[in-house]
Design an enzyme around this catalytic site. Structure first.
Site, PDB file in Angstrom:
ATOM      1  N   LYS A  70      24.345  -5.904  -1.769  1.00 13.91           N
ATOM      2  CA  LYS A  70      25.789  -6.102  -1.967  1.00 13.91           C
ATOM      3  C   LYS A  70      26.586  -5.481  -0.827  1.00 13.91           C
ATOM      4  CE  LYS A  70      25.393  -5.840  -7.023  1.00 13.91           C
ATOM      5  NZ  LYS A  70      25.699  -4.964  -8.162  1.00 13.91           N
ATOM      6  N   ARG A 113       0.808  -1.229   0.000  1.00 16.55           N
ATOM      7  CA  ARG A 113       0.000   0.000   0.000  1.00 16.55           C
ATOM      8  C   ARG A 113       0.835   1.269   0.000  1.00 16.55           C
ATOM      9  NH1 ARG A 113      -3.269  -3.834   2.293  1.00 16.55           N
ATOM     10  NH2 ARG A 113      -1.230  -4.537   2.944  1.00 16.55           N
ATOM     11  N   THR A 114       1.761   1.363   0.968  1.00 13.03           N
ATOM     12  CA  THR A 114       2.468   2.629   1.155  1.00 13.03           C
ATOM     13  C   THR A 114       3.338   2.946  -0.057  1.00 13.03           C
ATOM     14  OG1 THR A 114       2.466   2.138   3.516  1.00 13.03           O
ATOM     15  CG2 THR A 114       3.897   3.920   2.783  1.00 13.03           C
ATOM     16  N   ARG A 173      11.490   3.835   3.661  1.00 13.95           N
ATOM     17  CA  ARG A 173      11.020   2.850   4.643  1.00 13.95           C
ATOM     18  C   ARG A 173      12.209   1.992   5.013  1.00 13.95           C
ATOM     19  NH1 ARG A 173       5.701  -0.896   4.658  1.00 13.95           N
ATOM     20  NH2 ARG A 173       4.890   1.095   5.382  1.00 13.95           N
ATOM     21  N   HIS A 177       5.147   6.271  11.528  1.00 15.04           N
ATOM     22  CA  HIS A 177       4.580   6.090  10.192  1.00 15.04           C
ATOM     23  C   HIS A 177       3.573   7.221   9.983  1.00 15.04           C
ATOM     24  CE1 HIS A 177       3.297   4.327   6.567  1.00 15.04           C
ATOM     25  NE2 HIS A 177       2.939   3.123   6.959  1.00 15.04           N
TER      26      HIS A 177
END
Ligand code: NCD
Length: 306
Positions: free
Chosen positions: A84, A56-57, A106, A134
């Site tokens: 990496k 969603r976000t 995020r 959030h």
């Protein structure tokens, strides 16, 4: 808000929250129109740096930027050079060098978004940092509540479930209390914060006390990926004692609104019947999430906005 990074609602004033909600209302009209395109962010570049899973976000930030005319590129953990061994700092500096105006981030660690503001210049928008914050989710929760209830102040809002690991709960608490709601938290003792003293917030171990006469019940996902040994009762026990089902919901007001940030663990924290039932605004929350993210991007990146 032009040029401002969005890390949490802790440092938002009620006026700023109001501005975002009012702007999102206008943005929602665009999402519902035939031609979903505004010129507001034409010539701006936004990178979505998602180093934790998201449906969603990430998608709604991407669409929000595109609906406003920006160029948007999404980077995911699994396909980035983080695999990496590249550090977060180098990843951020690499993105900055490409000339971007904003980075939506995020990350699994608390403080990652704040850290980004210290190492690079673009506007940083926190799309979830560990169990910390959030903000765009909390704003879309506020928006959804106001849409259905007409106001936020004076409402009794129950937030139930895994409070301890929930960045949504934390940001909701700041946003909702600033806008005058009364909050009742409930969940198993092991999933409640141990020391909690916050004006306007009451903590219950008994879920019935929290949802009694509630105007809104926000059901949190059990953060299975963040649990440490021994904190979580068995799924069957959790569903029986804390799960939100039709029976338990009868304790709340007749017109109670049910929210869930998604993704849902069906049959654990919420029943199928409640998700698809008459009180649920879970689907509407997703659309409101695009509107809120359009508002945040417009307000922080468009010099013509406030
Ligand atoms: C939330 C998140 O990632 O914090 N989901 C979301 O953004 N819609 C809640 C969760 O994962 O439980």
């Amino acid at each position: 808000m032009f040029g401002k990074s969005i890390i949490d609602l802790e440092n938002f004033s009620p006026d700023e929250i109001r501005l975002v909600l009012d702007t999102a209302k206008e943005m929602k009209k665009i999402i519902r129109s035939d031609v979903k395109k505004l010129p507001n962010l034409r010539g701006k570049a936004i990178i979505n740096l998602f180093l934790e899973a998201s449906t969603r976000t990430r998608t709604s930030f991407e669409l929000a930027g595109k609906y406003l005319g920006a160029d948007v590129v999404s980077i995911n953990a699994g396909t980035s050079s983080i695999t990496k061994g590249e550090s977060l700092r180098d990843t951020l500096m690499t993105i900055e060098a490409m000339g971007v105006d904003a980075i939506v981030i995020r990350h699994k660690s608390e403080g990652a978004a704040e850290y980004a503001t210290q190492v690079v210049k673009p506007v940083i928008i926190n799309a979830g940092d560990g169990a910390h914050a959030h903000p765009s989710q909390a704003l879309l929760d506020l928006f959804t509540i106001e849409h259905f209830k007409g106001h936020i102040d004076g409402l009794k809002v129950a937030i139930v479930g895994d409070i301890l690991h929930s960045r949504v709960a934390r940001s909701d608490i700041y946003g909702l209390t600033k806008m005058g709601a009364e909050i009742h938290l409930a969940g198993p003792k092991t999933l409640l914060p141990r020391f909690f003293n916050f004006d306007g917030v009451t903590v219950h171990e008994n879920i019935e006390d929290a949802i009694k006469n509630a105007d809104v019940v926000n059901v949190l996902r059990i953060q299975l990926e963040r649990q440490q040994a021994g904190l979580f009762p068995s799924p069957r026990e959790y569903a029986r004692v804390y799960g939100i089902n039709d029976e338990r919901l009868k304790l709340a007001k007749d017109d109670v609104l049910v929210l869930h940030p998604g993704p849902q663990n069906k049959g654990l924290e919420i029943s199928n019947a409640v998700t698809y039932g008459e009180h649920s605004a879970i689907h509407e929350q997703v659309q409101n999430g695009v509107a809120i993210r359009m508002a945040l991007l417009d307000l922080t990146l468009n010099s013509g906005a406030k």
